[in-house]
Design a protein around this motif. Structure first.
Motif, short mmCIF file in Angstrom:
data_model
loop_
_atom_site.label_atom_id
_atom_site.label_comp_id
_atom_site.label_asym_id
_atom_site.label_seq_id
_atom_site.Cartn_x
_atom_site.Cartn_y
_atom_site.Cartn_z
N GLY A 98 1.05 -0.80 -0.09
CA GLY A 98 0.10 0.16 0.10
C GLY A 98 0.59 1.26 -0.47
N CYS A 99 2.19 0.76 0.30
CA CYS A 99 2.89 2.76 0.78
C CYS A 99 3.74 2.89 -1.17
CB CYS A 99 4.37 2.45 1.39
SG CYS A 99 5.05 3.29 1.66
N PRO A 100 2.58 4.35 -1.04
CA PRO A 100 3.04 5.19 -2.66
C PRO A 100 4.55 5.73 -2.69
CG PRO A 100 1.42 6.34 -1.47
CD PRO A 100 2.26 5.04 -0.18
N SER A 101 5.07 6.32 -1.81
CA SER A 101 6.52 6.70 -2.11
C SER A 101 7.62 6.27 -2.95
CB SER A 101 6.95 6.93 -0.73
OG SER A 101 7.92 5.50 -0.19
N ASP A 102 7.74 6.82 -3.30
CA ASP A 102 9.46 7.32 -4.85
C ASP A 102 10.12 6.15 -4.66
OD1 ASP A 102 7.67 8.32 -6.28
OD2 ASP A 102 9.23 10.56 -6.01
N ARG A 103 10.19 5.99 -2.91
CA ARG A 103 11.49 5.49 -2.27
C ARG A 103 11.66 3.95 -2.68
NH1 ARG A 103 13.85 4.94 3.60
NH2 ARG A 103 11.60 5.56 3.32
N GLN A 105 8.88 2.12 -4.20
CA GLN A 105 8.21 1.82 -5.94
C GLN A 105 10.19 1.60 -6.63
OE1 GLN A 105 5.57 4.91 -8.19
NE2 GLN A 105 5.29 6.15 -6.34
N SER A 106 10.87 2.37 -6.33
CA SER A 106 12.34 2.23 -6.59
C SER A 106 12.92 0.12 -6.23
CB SER A 106 13.00 2.64 -6.39
OG SER A 106 13.68 3.51 -5.34
N GLY A 107 12.17 0.20 -5.76
CA GLY A 107 12.79 -1.08 -4.66
C GLY A 107 11.78 -2.27 -5.01
N ARG A 108 10.00 -2.37 -5.88
CA ARG A 108 9.03 -2.56 -6.05
C ARG A 108 8.74 -3.00 -5.12
NH1 ARG A 108 10.03 -8.20 -9.42
NH2 ARG A 108 8.06 -8.36 -10.63
N PHE A 109 8.64 -2.53 -3.98
CA PHE A 109 7.72 -3.35 -3.14
C PHE A 109 6.19 -2.25 -2.94
CE2 PHE A 109 11.74 -1.87 -0.92
CZ PHE A 109 11.36 -1.23 -0.18
N GLY A 110 5.58 -2.38 -2.08
CA GLY A 110 4.12 -1.23 -1.80
C GLY A 110 3.38 -1.32 -2.66
N ALA A 111 2.93 0.56 -2.77
CA ALA A 111 1.58 -0.33 -3.41
C ALA A 111 1.86 -0.28 -5.45
CB ALA A 111 1.25 1.30 -3.56
N CYS A 112 2.60 -0.29 -5.62
CA CYS A 112 3.30 -0.69 -6.92
C CYS A 112 2.50 -2.17 -6.97
CB CYS A 112 4.54 -0.75 -7.45
SG CYS A 112 5.31 -1.06 -6.72
N LEU A 113 2.63 -3.00 -5.90
CA LEU A 113 2.75 -4.61 -5.82
C LEU A 113 1.00 -4.46 -7.06
CD1 LEU A 113 4.90 -6.16 -3.69
CD2 LEU A 113 5.37 -6.47 -5.34
N MET A 114 0.16 -3.47 -6.12
CA MET A 114 -1.14 -3.69 -6.62
C MET A 114 -1.65 -4.08 -8.09
SD MET A 114 -3.09 -3.37 -4.13
CE MET A 114 -5.17 -3.01 -5.35
#
Length: 344
Positions: A98-103, A105-114
């Motif tokens: 769920g986390c949307p921060s750029d940091r 996302q750059s690690g390929r986790f958080g909200a981008c995993l949706m």
């Protein structure tokens, strides 16, 4: 803790919040509620596997029930980190989707995993196979141009097939481009109805709702529909609302409420113990700033803690001085009402 007691604790939890829900914050919250489920800040798998585990993962037994939130997207690394978390004594291992921060996302986790529900399910299967404690997911309803009805339900379905039975859903989309993490907590509209529908369609799953819930009254209303409520900023900025949780949410009976004054006294031994270990006072008092929110003397309380608490060598006397300001304001307010009554 029994499995039944653990899942009961999901009725009210305090969200994992970066830079906020450290061990000192959790201990303060625990003085207010003995039953709410507490979460760590998100810790990346790399940090768990290669970092200072005591600094990153250490916690007091008094914090139970407490969950470790992990950030990562590599199944084997998440499984290894989950095993470490279980060995440290955490009651649950949660994956951040769920986390949307750029940091993040750059690690390929958080909200981008949706956008990668199959990978999330693979990660959850690996974690579930590695530990005996529950593994859970905290997610958004979607990101960017995704259709939330498709993205949320597909993620939940695949993870449920992988053995996950408990989900915390932040009822907003995350916009990965163009909005800051702070804006992502307010700008995308909330869709509580979609989370309610998820619960109706998947009554076999434990569904907790998160996002924009600002009071215990609102939490109680949500609990008419879902299994649990996760409070974020409301619990942090006005922590005293947690003092009614054991009675109102968990049915602990009368006489168990903890007010802000009691919380200070209950937190005091912990502060003294940490000061003796060399912990800076401000590391603890920064979490107390909102404790008297809305009460006479709250501004003076914050001022003393903020100004005096950061000084070198600051000790418990700073909290005492700040509390004295609140007590003085309380007495003055009471005296004012008494005099007005006499005049009447």
């Amino acid at each position: 803790m029994s499995k039944a007691a653990y899942f009961q604790s999901h009725r009210l939890s305090v969200a994992p919040m970066m830079d906020w829900t450290d061990r000192h914050c959790r201990m303060l919250h625990r003085t207010l509620s003995s039953r709410a489920l507490l979460y760590t800040e998100m810790v990346t798998t790399g940090a768990v596997l290669h970092g200072d585990r005591e600094r990153l993962l250490g916690f007091s037994p008094a914090e139970h029930p407490v969950a470790l939130q992990l950030g990562g997207s590599e199944p084997a690394e998440l499984a290894a980190a989950a095993r470490i978390g279980e060995a440290e004594g955490y009651d649950e291992i949660n994956l951040n989707v769920g986390c949307p921060s750029d940091r993040v996302q750059s690690g390929r986790f958080g909200a981008c995993l949706m956008r990668e529900p199959e990978l999330v399910a693979e990660c959850m299967a690996a974690m579930g196979a590695a530990v005996k404690v529950p593994v859970t997911v905290k997610c958004r309803i979607g990101v960017d141009d995704q259709d939330p009805e498709e993205s949320l339900f597909r993620l939940v379905e695949l993870c449920a097939q992988a053995g996950v039975t408990s989900f915390v859903v932040h009822a907003r989309k995350a916009w990965l481009q163009g909005l800051s993490p702070k804006e992502n907590r307010d700008v995308p509209p909330l869709d509580y109805a979609l989370v309610h529908r998820l619960k109706r369609e998947r009554p076999d799953l434990t569904i907790a709702i998160n996002g924009g819930i600002g009071s215990l009254d609102e939490a109680m209303e949500q609990l008419q529909t879902v299994d649990g409520v996760m409070l974020g900023r409301a619990a942090y900025h006005t922590p005293a609302i947690l003092g009614e949780v054991d009675r109102r949410v968990f049915g602990a009976g009368e006489g168990v409420d903890v007010d802000a004054f009691q919380a200070v006294e209950l937190y005091r031994p912990y502060v003294l113990g940490e000061l003796a270990k060399g912990t800076h006072l401000a590391a603890m008092t920064r979490h107390m700033l909102g404790l008297f929110h809305g009460l006479p003397g709250a501004r003076a309380w914050r001022r003393v803690l903020t100004v005096e608490g950061v000084k070198s060598g600051a000790g418990i006397e700073v909290i005492d001085a700040a509390l004295a300001q609140v007590l003085r304001a309380k007495d003055e307010r009471g005296a004012g009402r008494f005099e007005a009554g006499e005049a009447a």
